[in-house]
Design an enzyme around this catalytic site. Sequence first.
Site, PDB file in Angstrom:
ATOM      1  N   ASP A  12       0.887  -1.167   0.000  1.00 56.01           N
ATOM      2  CA  ASP A  12       0.000   0.000   0.000  1.00 56.01           C
ATOM      3  C   ASP A  12       0.922   1.213   0.000  1.00 56.01           C
ATOM      4  OD1 ASP A  12      -1.644   2.135   0.582  1.00 56.01           O
ATOM      5  OD2 ASP A  12      -2.329   1.371   2.532  1.00 56.01           O
ATOM      6  N   LYS A  76       2.980  11.252  -3.444  1.00 59.11           N
ATOM      7  CA  LYS A  76       1.947  10.570  -4.228  1.00 59.11           C
ATOM      8  C   LYS A  76       1.052  11.585  -4.949  1.00 59.11           C
ATOM      9  CE  LYS A  76      -1.574   6.991  -3.508  1.00 59.11           C
ATOM     10  NZ  LYS A  76      -2.137   6.094  -2.490  1.00 59.11           N
ATOM     11  N   GLU A 181      -7.107   0.641  -4.677  1.00 58.51           N
ATOM     12  CA  GLU A 181      -7.152   0.512  -3.216  1.00 58.51           C
ATOM     13  C   GLU A 181      -8.493  -0.061  -2.712  1.00 58.51           C
ATOM     14  OE1 GLU A 181      -6.024   4.474  -2.183  1.00 58.51           O
ATOM     15  OE2 GLU A 181      -3.970   4.141  -2.877  1.00 58.51           O
ATOM     16  N   ASP A 207     -13.290   5.358   2.493  1.00 60.84           N
ATOM     17  CA  ASP A 207     -11.893   5.442   2.931  1.00 60.84           C
ATOM     18  C   ASP A 207     -11.589   6.863   3.402  1.00 60.84           C
ATOM     19  OD1 ASP A 207      -9.132   5.699   3.077  1.00 60.84           O
ATOM     20  OD2 ASP A 207      -8.720   4.655   1.188  1.00 60.84           O
TER      21      ASP A 207
END
Length: 634
Positions: A12, A76, A181, A207
């Site tokens: 992850d 990211k 994800e 999430d």
Amino acid sequence: MSTDPNVIVGIDLGTTNSLVAICDSRGPRILGDVQGNSMVPSVVRYPQAPNQPEVVGTQAKLEATLFPRHTVSSVKRLMGRSRADAGPDVGYLGYEVVAGDRGAARVRIPAGLGVPERVLSPEEVSASILKALKAQAQTALGHEVHKAVITVPAYFDDAQRQATRVAGRLAGLEVVRLVPEPTAAALAYGIGLPRVGAKPTNVIVYDLGGGTFDISVLRLSPGEGDEPYFFQALSVGGDTHLGGDDFDHALVEAMWREVAPLLGVPAATTPSPGVAKLLSQEAERVKILLSSAEAALVRLDIESIAYSRTFSRSELEALIGDLVERTIVSATRVLEQARQALAGEPIDSLVLVGGSTRVPLVRRRVRETFGLEPYTALNPDEVVALGASVQGALLSGARSGALLLDVLPLSLGVETVGGAVAKLIVRNSTVPARAKEFFSTSVDGQTGIRLSVYQGEREMAADCRKLGEFSVSGIPPMPAGVPQLEVTFAVDANGVLNVSAVERRSGRQASLQVVPTHGLTQAEVERIEQESFRHAREDMTRHRVVDLIVNGKLDLKWIGERLAKHRTELAPEYAAELDAGVATLAALISRAEQDWQSVDANQMHRAKETLDRASMKLQELAIATSLRERPRQV
Ligand code: AMP
């Protein structure tokens, strides 16, 4: 170092934190470092002088404020993007972002003493994080790792996905697959895994992390050939700048409104960076405490003042309510967008991901909005990496689902007074499975009941595998045996166990969710089975003795109380008969409590029966008295 070419780890690669996991015969698990830390903060610090190493992870994060221009975090957000596209994000980053070839976002690290300036691609920075994860996995596994499944947000476009692949390659990893994800989170719970009779399933993944919110509606369908499953994102949405950090910030503002006057400055002034940091650290600490406690104490020494006050959970909820509502509005919109693709099909499962889904208000609102009990058994910070490792195992042929069976491999139950296990669902039951049983208290005035959930075939809890425990609290005081605790065990088609308990008279309730097969191998199941056969006779006797102790004690208590109250009304011979019966049973119970093997269960059973029979007359007398004493109803 040995090489296991088949191993595919799951990674992850997160905006703030990254994790690596493996899925083997024990099921998926996170690979931590030697100190047991599993998360690697996605932060890289570059050298300012020759001979300084590149620092990745916790140390780089902790020292970030000392080296702001040499420390790169949240890279990211730049992956596969142009400097122009990343523009709105750049303001949040402490380091310099420049335009490289064809406008691509690049990170500029200023020159240091004897170190030239460096311009790095986000892929290179991510590769440093991946290398650290790879090293952590290799140390934990004791062999080399060459292949990985890496997760990416569901909304990543081709360029962003390609950049992630490049980062993997630069880190010396073959990226066997990129997995969205939310798909990984569903896989971690066994949703969508190949199994007999599998049907397409629709899943919502909510999430909420530290700085980002993602909501996705997915459909997972059974695969064909080499593909274990097919995945389709029906709709995705969210907010790339909304998360737990905003909860902290709301709390910081509330504290600052009270702290500023104490420092003699208007609340409208911005706190100094030092004070701001103290406040935000304290805010996060208090927020986390309030996820499990109803109130938490804030205590801060700032400059010359000491600030202390208690925050209640409802105060926090009032501060963050609007932020949570924003996620709900966005989630509802995304679900609406999926309606057409769903063509009237229901949503089957709701999965929670990200540390901020531990906030009770978030769970409550999500549950209310979707009308589904969310999957929460796995650590919400780890669920994406775990799911990536499940995908890795599926691809490498190391079937993750060795224990993802259509029947329950072991029985499930709760511990009762005396240490025996009451089995609610027996082994080999097909899933989904459901069972309900009533329990009560063993002590007068007990206001809380702790429930321990076990798995196994033996009779005593000590010989079974504990899956977890929880408590029903706030039960009004009642005599032993009066509260009615209804305990429900429900194992869903994915093998996830939901245990819920409600006390019927007070309505107080609590629940627990676990994945019973996690950490269990086929070999262990077989060993547990063999042991239960070997100990069957001894276990049965022990269970019987334990039950006799518990029930005998209740008899002794009941008879003792009534004997004390009515002795003068009884014939002396009858009172003596009862006294003798009580003494015999009490002696046997006390011996059995010392060592259950020292008593004969049949003898104990007879002593209890004799006393029960003898006490009938006393019982009748007590009932007649209580009817006489009962107040008239108005
Ligand atoms: P993630 O990005 O998934 O690692 O989530 C990190 C966020 O979760 C941070 O804002 C944390 O403060 C928050 N968090 C972690 N544990 C808890 C908790 N027990 N209660 C509330 N928030 C938490």
